[in-house]
Design an enzyme around this catalytic site. Structure first.
Site, PDB file in Angstrom:
ATOM      1  N   GLU A 298      40.258  32.428  40.892  1.00 31.01           N
ATOM      2  CA  GLU A 298      39.735  33.643  40.261  1.00 31.01           C
ATOM      3  C   GLU A 298      38.206  33.620  40.268  1.00 31.01           C
ATOM      4  O   GLU A 298      37.589  32.580  39.994  1.00 31.01           O
ATOM      5  CB  GLU A 298      40.220  33.749  38.817  1.00 31.01           C
ATOM      6  CG  GLU A 298      41.687  34.115  38.663  1.00 31.01           C
ATOM      7  CD  GLU A 298      41.939  35.613  38.771  1.00 31.01           C
ATOM      8  OE1 GLU A 298      40.987  36.363  39.057  1.00 31.01           O
ATOM      9  OE2 GLU A 298      43.098  36.017  38.569  1.00 31.01           O
ATOM     10  N   HIS A 340      44.161  38.585  47.185  1.00 33.80           N
ATOM     11  CA  HIS A 340      45.343  38.903  46.380  1.00 33.80           C
ATOM     12  C   HIS A 340      46.074  40.111  46.963  1.00 33.80           C
ATOM     13  O   HIS A 340      47.307  40.156  46.993  1.00 33.80           O
ATOM     14  CB  HIS A 340      44.902  39.175  44.941  1.00 33.80           C
ATOM     15  CG  HIS A 340      46.020  39.257  43.959  1.00 33.80           C
ATOM     16  ND1 HIS A 340      45.811  39.539  42.625  1.00 33.80           N
ATOM     17  CD2 HIS A 340      47.357  39.108  44.090  1.00 33.80           C
ATOM     18  CE1 HIS A 340      46.968  39.541  42.001  1.00 33.80           C
ATOM     19  NE2 HIS A 340      47.929  39.286  42.857  1.00 33.80           N
ATOM     20  N   ASP A 350      42.454  43.371  44.613  1.00 37.30           N
ATOM     21  CA  ASP A 350      41.346  42.429  44.677  1.00 37.30           C
ATOM     22  C   ASP A 350      41.486  41.490  45.881  1.00 37.30           C
ATOM     23  O   ASP A 350      42.598  41.262  46.338  1.00 37.30           O
ATOM     24  CB  ASP A 350      41.243  41.627  43.370  1.00 37.30           C
ATOM     25  CG  ASP A 350      42.525  40.887  43.003  1.00 37.30           C
ATOM     26  OD1 ASP A 350      43.592  41.514  43.031  1.00 37.30           O
ATOM     27  OD2 ASP A 350      42.451  39.682  42.674  1.00 37.30           O
TER      28      ASP A 350
END
Length: 526
Positions: A298, A340, A350
């Site tokens: 992330e 993603h 994303d």
């Protein structure tokens, strides 16, 4: 808790050596000039000044907290991943209730706090002041920006080291200064200054818990409810995410047992700091059907705001990805380092249009073209073959492994990915066939291969395109047509011919373009 006078005095005398030695400026250079005048009908500077006066919070501290949370962009009232709103990221989730707290303290309705920037900034100031009151800051102490460190840490919604990381970032912004242009064109700035935050019981900046898998990262474990111990498939890809929120907000959310989401690593925008939250050997919940075989990273930020994607973040993340690829034998190409949005079964977008894949892959030291560097159809990804043979109970080998990988990636439990077509794989194949409307005979022939290989998103593809989706198309065409279509990830003349041949044989519009109709036929195993 009330702070002791001795600690207060020592804090004033100290110098924040660790912060200033390691921090990267948010804007590159300190900002000393005052912000220019703006139109009278809207002023974020005025909102910060009014909120600071009303709740006796240092204006620059308030602005630095907001910058750390959102880069002073309220995103038109849309919530973050942690369900936070506005410039000050007022949160409403089971772990953190700053939105509701702000409503109680200011009297503003929740709807206004979510969408009105001035109300949101006022709410953020009210929450910070409430935290300052809890630690016993009196009137004189509230004028000392260094005394607010514990209140800022509390605003993060996290505790211990994660909260300290958050507060350290805010004080880094104060030390280096900020200048940014907010939506609407107004410039907001924070003047650089020496800082010496009084940390109280929070850990010092030199104290860290080291990541068990990546030594330069910190270790802050996610809640056990948000990941699964162990893995059901070999690690064969890295998935790039964007948090849609702040670094600390994501850390906090992954620690909340109600969230049921996590990633292996979280990377901070300002300086590339990495926190590991799930062991590589465990299954984080970050990409639906791809979780079993993927490592999730992330990145702090929002997909519609490229200002979050700093050089420090790109380089830090790329170094991590390169190390993970080396450790697990993952090819450094865009078929194995994916967004993603590219993961099987994903409905996310994303890392979005502003993520610079070419730059990122150059830092990784890999290929950004979307295909492997080899022109051979039997590539190192374990899924591409010159032809796809029928697989059934008792079969063994690389193509059984590929079947197991594909089933697992799509959420069908094929058991161990060991190249042996046993009872668990048989059951998974039958379940998949039933779900796709195929004959549930447990035999992986041409139709089942085609459906397995083509599963995923359905982007429109045409000549000149490249990437993981093209490679997926080429594999499925090889299975469907029974002739080799080189899975090189490049939509060239050979692929156009194969698409036209497939479309003609299935009664589809013969245009050489792979749209929703062609994908639907492939995914139905036609």
């Amino acid at each position: 808790m009330p702070r002791r006078a001795a600690a207060h005095t020592r804090g004033r005398a100290s110098v924040l050596a660790a912060l200033t030695a390691t921090a990267l400026a948010a804007t590159g250079t300190p900002v000393l000039a005052a912000p220019p005048p703006v139109a009278a009908d809207y002023s974020m500077n005025q909102a910060f000044a009014q909120a600071a006066r009303k709740f006796d919070v240092p204006r620059d501290l308030l602005a630095a907290v907001g910058y750390g949370e959102t880069h002073l962009d309220g995103h038109a009232g849309r919530p973050s991943q942690a369900n936070g709103y506005g410039v000050m990221h007022l949160v409403s989730n089971p772990r953190n209730h700053t939105l509701e707290t702000a409503a109680a303290l200011t009297g503003a309705p929740l709807s206004k706090l979510r969408r009105d920037t001035a109300a949101n900034i006022l709410g953020g100031a009210a929450v910070l002041r409430a935290y300052a009151d809890r630690i016993g800051l009196d009137g004189d102490e509230r004028g000392d920006i260094n005394a607010w460190y514990p209140a800022v840490a509390r605003y993060s919604g996290t505790t211990d080291r994660a909260a300290a990381l958050y507060a350290d970032t805010v004080y880094t912004f104060l030390a280096n200064g900020i200048v940014t242009t907010v939506p609407g064109g107004e410039r907001v700035s924070v003047t650089a200054r020496p800082v010496a935050p009084e940390k109280g019981t929070f850990p010092g900046s030199g104290v860290r818990t080291q990541s068990p898998d990546y030594p330069s990262a910190l270790w802050v474990p996610a809640d056990p409810n948000n990941f699964a111990k162990g893995r059901s498939a070999p690690i064969n890809k890295v998935i790039i995410h964007v948090t849609q929120g702040s670094y600390s907000g994501s850390v906090s959310w992954f620690q909340d047992p109600t969230s049921e989401v996590s990633a292996h690593y979280v990377i901070r925008s300002s300086d590339g700091q990495i926190t590991q939250m799930v062991r590589n050997s465990d299954t984080a919940y970050h990409a639906r059907g791809a979780n079993a075989s993927a490592l999730g990273i992330e990145h702090e930020g929002f997909i519609d705001d490229p200002s979050w994607f700093t050089d420090a973040m790109y380089r830090s993340s790329a170094a991590l990805t390169s190390a993970l690829c080396d450790r697990y034998g993952i090819p450094k190409d865009r078929a194995h380092i994916i967004g993603h949005s590219e993961a099987a079964g994903s409905d996310h977008t994303d890392p979005g249009p502003y993520w610079d894949w070419a730059r990122y892959m150059s830092f990784v030291g890999g290929d950004d073209s979307g295909g492997s560097s080899s022109s051979s159809s039997s590539s190192s990804d374990g899924l591409s073959f010159a032809s796809y043979a029928t697989q059934q109970s008792g079969s063994t080998g690389a193509q059984v492994t590929a079947v197991q990988q594909l089933l697992t990636a799509q959420g069908f439990d094929a058991g161990a990915v060991d190249g042996r077509f046993g009872p668990a794989t048989l059951t998974a194949v039958k379940t998949f066939q039933t779900a796709r409307g195929l004959s549930a005979d447990g035999i992986v022939g041409a139709r089942t291969w085609t459906a397995l290989l083509s599963a995923g998103t359905v982007p429109t593809l045409e000549q000149g395109g490249s990437g993981a989706d093209v490679k997926r198309l080429q594999r499925s065409l090889t299975a469907a047509l029974g002739t080799t279509v080189d899975a090189d990830g490049t939509f060239g003349p050979e692929t156009v011919t194969a698409v036209r041949t497939y479309q003609s044989g299935r009664g589809l519009t013969v245009d050489g373009i792979v749209g929703s109709g062609t994908w639907a036929a492939l995914q139905a195993g036609r």
